[in-house]
Motif scaffolding. Sequence first.
Motif, PDB file in Angstrom:
ATOM      1  N   UNK A  60      88.705  16.059 124.601  1.00  0.00           N
ATOM      2  CA  UNK A  60      89.220  15.646 125.902  1.00  0.00           C
ATOM      3  C   UNK A  60      90.670  16.091 126.002  1.00  0.00           C
ATOM      4  N   UNK A  61      90.951  16.815 127.054  1.00  0.00           N
ATOM      5  CA  UNK A  61      92.312  17.293 127.268  1.00  0.00           C
ATOM      6  C   UNK A  61      92.999  16.500 128.368  1.00  0.00           C
ATOM      7  N   UNK A  62      92.258  15.616 129.020  1.00  0.00           N
ATOM      8  CA  UNK A  62      92.795  14.853 130.145  1.00  0.00           C
ATOM      9  C   UNK A  62      93.741  13.767 129.633  1.00  0.00           C
ATOM     10  N   UNK A  63      94.847  13.593 130.345  1.00  0.00           N
ATOM     11  CA  UNK A  63      95.821  12.556 130.027  1.00  0.00           C
ATOM     12  C   UNK A  63      95.719  11.440 131.074  1.00  0.00           C
ATOM     13  N   UNK A  64      96.216  10.261 130.741  1.00  0.00           N
ATOM     14  CA  UNK A  64      96.160   9.111 131.639  1.00  0.00           C
ATOM     15  C   UNK A  64      96.801   9.423 132.986  1.00  0.00           C
ATOM     16  N   UNK A  65      97.953  10.093 132.975  1.00  0.00           N
ATOM     17  CA  UNK A  65      98.668  10.348 134.234  1.00  0.00           C
ATOM     18  C   UNK A  65      97.943  11.356 135.140  1.00  0.00           C
ATOM     19  N   UNK A  66      96.904  12.008 134.638  1.00  0.00           N
ATOM     20  CA  UNK A  66      96.129  12.952 135.440  1.00  0.00           C
ATOM     21  C   UNK A  66      94.991  12.280 136.205  1.00  0.00           C
ATOM     22  N   UNK A  67      94.734  11.002 135.960  1.00  0.00           N
ATOM     23  CA  UNK A  67      93.659  10.292 136.647  1.00  0.00           C
ATOM     24  C   UNK A  67      93.999  10.100 138.118  1.00  0.00           C
ATOM     25  N   UNK A  68      93.035  10.405 138.986  1.00  0.00           N
ATOM     26  CA  UNK A  68      93.219  10.153 140.405  1.00  0.00           C
ATOM     27  C   UNK A  68      92.896   8.706 140.728  1.00  0.00           C
ATOM     28  N   UNK A  69      93.150   8.300 141.967  1.00  0.00           N
ATOM     29  CA  UNK A  69      92.811   6.947 142.396  1.00  0.00           C
ATOM     30  C   UNK A  69      91.299   6.754 142.328  1.00  0.00           C
ATOM     31  N   UNK A  71      89.360   6.656 139.741  1.00  0.00           N
ATOM     32  CA  UNK A  71      88.757   7.618 138.816  1.00  0.00           C
ATOM     33  C   UNK A  71      88.802   7.057 137.405  1.00  0.00           C
ATOM     34  N   UNK A  72      87.735   7.283 136.665  1.00  0.00           N
ATOM     35  CA  UNK A  72      87.683   6.900 135.259  1.00  0.00           C
ATOM     36  C   UNK A  72      87.332   8.106 134.415  1.00  0.00           C
ATOM     37  N   UNK A  73      87.837   8.122 133.180  1.00  0.00           N
ATOM     38  CA  UNK A  73      87.544   9.226 132.266  1.00  0.00           C
ATOM     39  C   UNK A  73      87.942   8.831 130.855  1.00  0.00           C
ATOM     40  N   UNK A  74      87.387   9.538 129.900  1.00  0.00           N
ATOM     41  CA  UNK A  74      87.839   9.403 128.522  1.00  0.00           C
ATOM     42  C   UNK A  74      89.072  10.284 128.410  1.00  0.00           C
ATOM     43  N   UNK A  75      90.182   9.683 128.028  1.00  0.00           N
ATOM     44  CA  UNK A  75      91.452  10.408 127.966  1.00  0.00           C
ATOM     45  C   UNK A  75      92.060  10.265 126.582  1.00  0.00           C
ATOM     46  N   UNK A  76      93.006  11.131 126.307  1.00  0.00           N
ATOM     47  CA  UNK A  76      93.754  11.041 125.066  1.00  0.00           C
ATOM     48  C   UNK A  76      95.013  10.222 125.346  1.00  0.00           C
ATOM     49  N   UNK A  77      95.203   9.147 124.555  1.00  0.00           N
ATOM     50  CA  UNK A  77      96.358   8.273 124.736  1.00  0.00           C
ATOM     51  C   UNK A  77      96.819   7.789 123.366  1.00  0.00           C
ATOM     52  N   UNK A  78      98.072   8.037 123.059  1.00  0.00           N
ATOM     53  CA  UNK A  78      98.640   7.664 121.746  1.00  0.00           C
ATOM     54  C   UNK A  78      97.791   8.168 120.583  1.00  0.00           C
ATOM     55  N   UNK A  79      97.279   9.390 120.723  1.00  0.00           N
ATOM     56  CA  UNK A  79      96.538  10.026 119.643  1.00  0.00           C
ATOM     57  C   UNK A  79      95.084   9.594 119.490  1.00  0.00           C
ATOM     58  N   UNK A  80      94.570   8.764 120.399  1.00  0.00           N
ATOM     59  CA  UNK A  80      93.166   8.364 120.303  1.00  0.00           C
ATOM     60  C   UNK A  80      92.483   8.493 121.656  1.00  0.00           C
ATOM     61  N   UNK A  81      91.158   8.581 121.624  1.00  0.00           N
ATOM     62  CA  UNK A  81      90.380   8.637 122.852  1.00  0.00           C
ATOM     63  C   UNK A  81      90.184   7.221 123.368  1.00  0.00           C
ATOM     64  N   UNK A  82      90.504   7.005 124.639  1.00  0.00           N
ATOM     65  CA  UNK A  82      90.310   5.709 125.275  1.00  0.00           C
ATOM     66  C   UNK A  82      89.614   5.917 126.616  1.00  0.00           C
TER      67      UNK A  82
END
Length: 143
Positions: A60-69, A71-82
Amino acid sequence: MSQGIVAARLIADLITNQPNRYEELYDPTRSKWKLADAARFIKTNADVAKELVKGKLKPTDKQVDELGLDEGAIVKHNGEHVAAYRDPDGHISMVGSACTHMGCTVNWNQAERSWDCPCHGSRFKPNGEVIEGPAVKSLPPKM
């Protein structure tokens, strides 16, 4: 209730060595497995194993700040998938991405606004609360 009565009569007959017409039906060593049953069992569990591995290896290359209104996705945050969801007001909720039933990675279901497990069908609200099981524990919150 009816099964309790049958069980009591069967146990009494087994103790007193009396014949009982239900003995074969309730015999714990009975087996009615057929080759088709075994094949279905193997295929189902192979699919679960495939989903488990696929979810862990999927990049997953998506970051939290890339989420639209909304929208949900598996993102990379603090080195882990959330599992992250941004609601229509812009608030973000982040929870663990591993289903609490068997550990498969959940997927965002946009139509239902839920995190769904591809392995056994557990469903979770965007905040991780269980909607339906087999999972009984919520997805853990992440910060």
